[in-house]
Design a protein around this motif. Structure first.
Motif, PDB file in Angstrom:
ATOM      1  N   ARG A 189      -6.653   5.916  -2.565  1.00  0.00           N
ATOM      2  CA  ARG A 189      -7.581   4.906  -3.063  1.00  0.00           C
ATOM      3  C   ARG A 189      -7.036   4.254  -4.333  1.00  0.00           C
ATOM      4  NH1 ARG A 189     -13.862   6.028  -4.985  1.00  0.00           N
ATOM      5  NH2 ARG A 189     -14.248   3.943  -5.822  1.00  0.00           N
ATOM      6  N   THR A 190      -6.428   5.064  -5.205  1.00  0.00           N
ATOM      7  CA  THR A 190      -5.843   4.526  -6.442  1.00  0.00           C
ATOM      8  C   THR A 190      -4.714   3.558  -6.124  1.00  0.00           C
ATOM      9  OG1 THR A 190      -6.412   6.510  -7.715  1.00  0.00           O
ATOM     10  CG2 THR A 190      -4.655   5.120  -8.590  1.00  0.00           C
ATOM     11  N   PHE A 191      -3.927   3.892  -5.100  1.00  0.00           N
ATOM     12  CA  PHE A 191      -2.844   2.980  -4.707  1.00  0.00           C
ATOM     13  C   PHE A 191      -3.413   1.607  -4.372  1.00  0.00           C
ATOM     14  CE2 PHE A 191      -0.335   0.775  -1.556  1.00  0.00           C
ATOM     15  CZ  PHE A 191       0.959   0.863  -2.049  1.00  0.00           C
ATOM     16  N   TYR A 192      -4.469   1.582  -3.561  1.00  0.00           N
ATOM     17  CA  TYR A 192      -5.039   0.313  -3.106  1.00  0.00           C
ATOM     18  C   TYR A 192      -5.828  -0.410  -4.200  1.00  0.00           C
ATOM     19  CZ  TYR A 192      -3.491   1.254   1.617  1.00  0.00           C
ATOM     20  OH  TYR A 192      -2.707   1.478   2.723  1.00  0.00           O
ATOM     21  N   GLU A 193      -6.088   0.268  -5.296  1.00  0.00           N
ATOM     22  CA  GLU A 193      -6.695  -0.413  -6.438  1.00  0.00           C
ATOM     23  C   GLU A 193      -5.663  -1.289  -7.152  1.00  0.00           C
ATOM     24  OE1 GLU A 193      -8.287   2.709  -8.808  1.00  0.00           O
ATOM     25  OE2 GLU A 193     -10.119   2.922  -7.609  1.00  0.00           O
ATOM     26  N   HIS A 194      -4.379  -0.983  -6.934  1.00  0.00           N
ATOM     27  CA  HIS A 194      -3.314  -1.714  -7.628  1.00  0.00           C
ATOM     28  C   HIS A 194      -2.457  -2.557  -6.675  1.00  0.00           C
ATOM     29  CE1 HIS A 194      -3.912   0.303 -11.500  1.00  0.00           C
ATOM     30  NE2 HIS A 194      -4.140   1.397 -10.812  1.00  0.00           N
ATOM     31  N   PHE A 195      -2.274  -2.084  -5.456  1.00  0.00           N
ATOM     32  CA  PHE A 195      -1.393  -2.768  -4.507  1.00  0.00           C
ATOM     33  C   PHE A 195      -2.068  -2.880  -3.141  1.00  0.00           C
ATOM     34  CE2 PHE A 195       1.359  -0.291  -7.411  1.00  0.00           C
ATOM     35  CZ  PHE A 195       1.966  -1.353  -8.072  1.00  0.00           C
ATOM     36  N   THR A 196      -1.743  -3.965  -2.446  1.00  0.00           N
ATOM     37  CA  THR A 196      -2.272  -4.166  -1.101  1.00  0.00           C
ATOM     38  C   THR A 196      -1.359  -3.536  -0.063  1.00  0.00           C
ATOM     39  OG1 THR A 196      -3.265  -6.252  -1.799  1.00  0.00           O
ATOM     40  CG2 THR A 196      -3.029  -5.895   0.564  1.00  0.00           C
ATOM     41  N   THR A 197      -0.034  -3.611  -0.311  1.00  0.00           N
ATOM     42  CA  THR A 197       0.945  -3.121   0.661  1.00  0.00           C
ATOM     43  C   THR A 197       2.072  -2.367  -0.041  1.00  0.00           C
ATOM     44  OG1 THR A 197       2.283  -5.132   0.477  1.00  0.00           O
ATOM     45  CG2 THR A 197       0.534  -5.106   2.156  1.00  0.00           C
ATOM     46  N   LYS A 198       2.848  -1.677   0.749  1.00  0.00           N
ATOM     47  CA  LYS A 198       4.028  -0.977   0.234  1.00  0.00           C
ATOM     48  C   LYS A 198       5.029  -1.964  -0.344  1.00  0.00           C
ATOM     49  CE  LYS A 198       7.188   0.553   3.124  1.00  0.00           C
ATOM     50  NZ  LYS A 198       7.990   1.336   4.108  1.00  0.00           N
TER      51      LYS A 198
ATOM     52  N   ALA B  43      11.051 -14.661  -3.795  1.00  0.00           N
ATOM     53  CA  ALA B  43      10.407 -15.250  -4.969  1.00  0.00           C
ATOM     54  C   ALA B  43      10.537 -14.323  -6.175  1.00  0.00           C
ATOM     55  CB  ALA B  43       8.939 -15.537  -4.681  1.00  0.00           C
ATOM     56  N   ALA B  44      10.375 -13.014  -5.945  1.00  0.00           N
ATOM     57  CA  ALA B  44      10.524 -12.044  -7.038  1.00  0.00           C
ATOM     58  C   ALA B  44      11.958 -12.043  -7.547  1.00  0.00           C
ATOM     59  CB  ALA B  44      10.125 -10.649  -6.558  1.00  0.00           C
ATOM     60  N   ARG B  45      12.889 -12.104  -6.621  1.00  0.00           N
ATOM     61  CA  ARG B  45      14.313 -12.129  -7.008  1.00  0.00           C
ATOM     62  C   ARG B  45      14.618 -13.384  -7.809  1.00  0.00           C
ATOM     63  NH1 ARG B  45      19.479 -13.496  -4.534  1.00  0.00           N
ATOM     64  NH2 ARG B  45      21.029 -11.883  -5.014  1.00  0.00           N
ATOM     65  N   ARG B  46      14.048 -14.501  -7.409  1.00  0.00           N
ATOM     66  CA  ARG B  46      14.265 -15.754  -8.129  1.00  0.00           C
ATOM     67  C   ARG B  46      13.693 -15.683  -9.540  1.00  0.00           C
ATOM     68  NH1 ARG B  46      18.002 -18.490  -7.278  1.00  0.00           N
ATOM     69  NH2 ARG B  46      17.512 -18.729  -5.076  1.00  0.00           N
ATOM     70  N   ARG B  47      12.503 -15.085  -9.688  1.00  0.00           N
ATOM     71  CA  ARG B  47      11.909 -14.951 -11.016  1.00  0.00           C
ATOM     72  C   ARG B  47      12.779 -14.094 -11.924  1.00  0.00           C
ATOM     73  NH1 ARG B  47       7.197 -14.256  -7.946  1.00  0.00           N
ATOM     74  NH2 ARG B  47       7.232 -11.995  -8.232  1.00  0.00           N
ATOM     75  N   VAL B  48      13.237 -12.983 -11.395  1.00  0.00           N
ATOM     76  CA  VAL B  48      14.061 -12.064 -12.190  1.00  0.00           C
ATOM     77  C   VAL B  48      15.387 -12.719 -12.558  1.00  0.00           C
ATOM     78  CG1 VAL B  48      15.422  -9.936 -12.064  1.00  0.00           C
ATOM     79  CG2 VAL B  48      13.019  -9.937 -11.350  1.00  0.00           C
ATOM     80  N   ASN B  49      16.039 -13.348 -11.580  1.00  0.00           N
ATOM     81  CA  ASN B  49      17.311 -14.003 -11.862  1.00  0.00           C
ATOM     82  C   ASN B  49      17.133 -15.120 -12.887  1.00  0.00           C
ATOM     83  OD1 ASN B  49      18.623 -12.338 -10.095  1.00  0.00           O
ATOM     84  ND2 ASN B  49      18.826 -13.841  -8.461  1.00  0.00           N
TER      85      ASN B  49
ATOM     86  N   GLU C 273       4.437  -4.812  -1.760  1.00  0.00           N
ATOM     87  CA  GLU C 273       3.945  -5.300  -3.050  1.00  0.00           C
ATOM     88  C   GLU C 273       4.309  -4.309  -4.157  1.00  0.00           C
ATOM     89  OE1 GLU C 273      -0.424  -6.012  -4.918  1.00  0.00           O
ATOM     90  OE2 GLU C 273      -0.050  -6.986  -2.986  1.00  0.00           O
ATOM     91  N   CYS C 274       4.233  -3.031  -3.837  1.00  0.00           N
ATOM     92  CA  CYS C 274       4.598  -1.997  -4.801  1.00  0.00           C
ATOM     93  C   CYS C 274       6.096  -2.046  -5.088  1.00  0.00           C
ATOM     94  CB  CYS C 274       4.190  -0.621  -4.275  1.00  0.00           C
ATOM     95  SG  CYS C 274       4.414   0.733  -5.455  1.00  0.00           S
ATOM     96  N   LEU C 275       6.896  -2.285  -4.053  1.00  0.00           N
ATOM     97  CA  LEU C 275       8.346  -2.383  -4.242  1.00  0.00           C
ATOM     98  C   LEU C 275       8.696  -3.565  -5.143  1.00  0.00           C
ATOM     99  CD1 LEU C 275      11.226  -1.437  -3.517  1.00  0.00           C
ATOM    100  CD2 LEU C 275      11.175  -3.096  -1.649  1.00  0.00           C
ATOM    101  N   ILE C 276       8.024  -4.691  -4.935  1.00  0.00           N
ATOM    102  CA  ILE C 276       8.286  -5.868  -5.765  1.00  0.00           C
ATOM    103  C   ILE C 276       7.946  -5.567  -7.225  1.00  0.00           C
ATOM    104  CG2 ILE C 276       7.489  -8.211  -6.279  1.00  0.00           C
ATOM    105  CD1 ILE C 276       7.276  -8.653  -3.248  1.00  0.00           C
ATOM    106  N   ALA C 277       6.844  -4.853  -7.453  1.00  0.00           N
ATOM    107  CA  ALA C 277       6.456  -4.495  -8.821  1.00  0.00           C
ATOM    108  C   ALA C 277       7.507  -3.575  -9.438  1.00  0.00           C
ATOM    109  CB  ALA C 277       5.092  -3.821  -8.817  1.00  0.00           C
TER     110      ALA C 277
END
Length: 203
Positions: A54-63, A130-136, A65-69
């Motif tokens: 439940r705590t996981f889904y309070e912060h992330f919708t999918t696996k 998109a995450a890679r572009r932001r970081v780069n 999304e967690c990897l991107i974070a």
């Protein structure tokens, strides 16, 4: 390549949301380092993080999304390592090698996680790109500002991104060839790349 510090076992039961978030990133990092991203499940992540599903889904919708974070958090720490290696009192060209060495040293701390962050992020579709572009973009912006701080050099935003892309490809090649432990050997060519691009941009 630690992302956050896991709370002590005797920590108070009611932890702030940001503590749970940090623990989930650490849980993801440990899980993918052991099993790889493809075989990692949300059950693995919450077990490693010592939190509920439940705590996981309070912060992330999918696996993913967690990897991107995790990718963005690790990248910010890498940028911090580069930033701390810079000494404004020194000429920019004397600092390039120090900064690149710090970057590669940070990446080499956890080869399994490095493979996940550099390779798996490319398989997440547009959100991952998109995450890679932001970081780069953040890294390119830092490089541009650091180099342009000197009077004898100038780096455009396009050329700064070219540098980041070139260094990323060197890292990906090392991952593909199972030479992550030899990232230090990439310091000379990466340093020459930065200096050459900066010199060309100054013309």
């Amino acid at each position: 390549m630690s992302i956050a510090t896991k709370p002590a076992p005797d920590a108070a039961p009611a932890e702030p949301a940001h503590e749970h978030y940090a623990r989930l990133l650490e849980g993801m990092a440990r899980a993918v380092a052991t099993k790889g991203y493809a075989d990692t499940t949300i059950a693995d992540i919450v077990r490693e993080a010592a939190v509920s599903r439940r705590t996981f889904y309070e912060h992330f919708t999918t696996k993913s999304e967690c990897l991107i974070a995790l990718y963005e958090a690790a990248s910010k720490l890498a940028l911090r390592a580069v930033s701390e290696a810079f000494d404004p009192a020194q000429p920019w060209h004397a600092q390039v090698e120090r900064a690149i060495t710090a970057y590669f040293d940070y990446l080499a701390q956890d080869p399994a996680l490095l493979r996940t962050l550099f390779v798996e992020i490319l398989g997440l579709g547009m959100p991952g790109l998109a995450a890679r572009r932001r970081v780069n973009g953040e890294i390119a912006g830092f490089i541009q500002a650091a180099i342009n701080n000197g009077p004898a050099a100038h780096l455009t935003s396009e050329m700064a991104m070219t540098v980041v892309g070139g260094i990323n490809e060197l890292v990906l090649q090392a991952i593909e060839q199972d030479r992550v432990g030899e990232l230090g050997q990439l310091v000379p060519p990466a340093t020459r790349l930065v200096r050459a691009v900066a010199a060309e941009s100054a013309r």
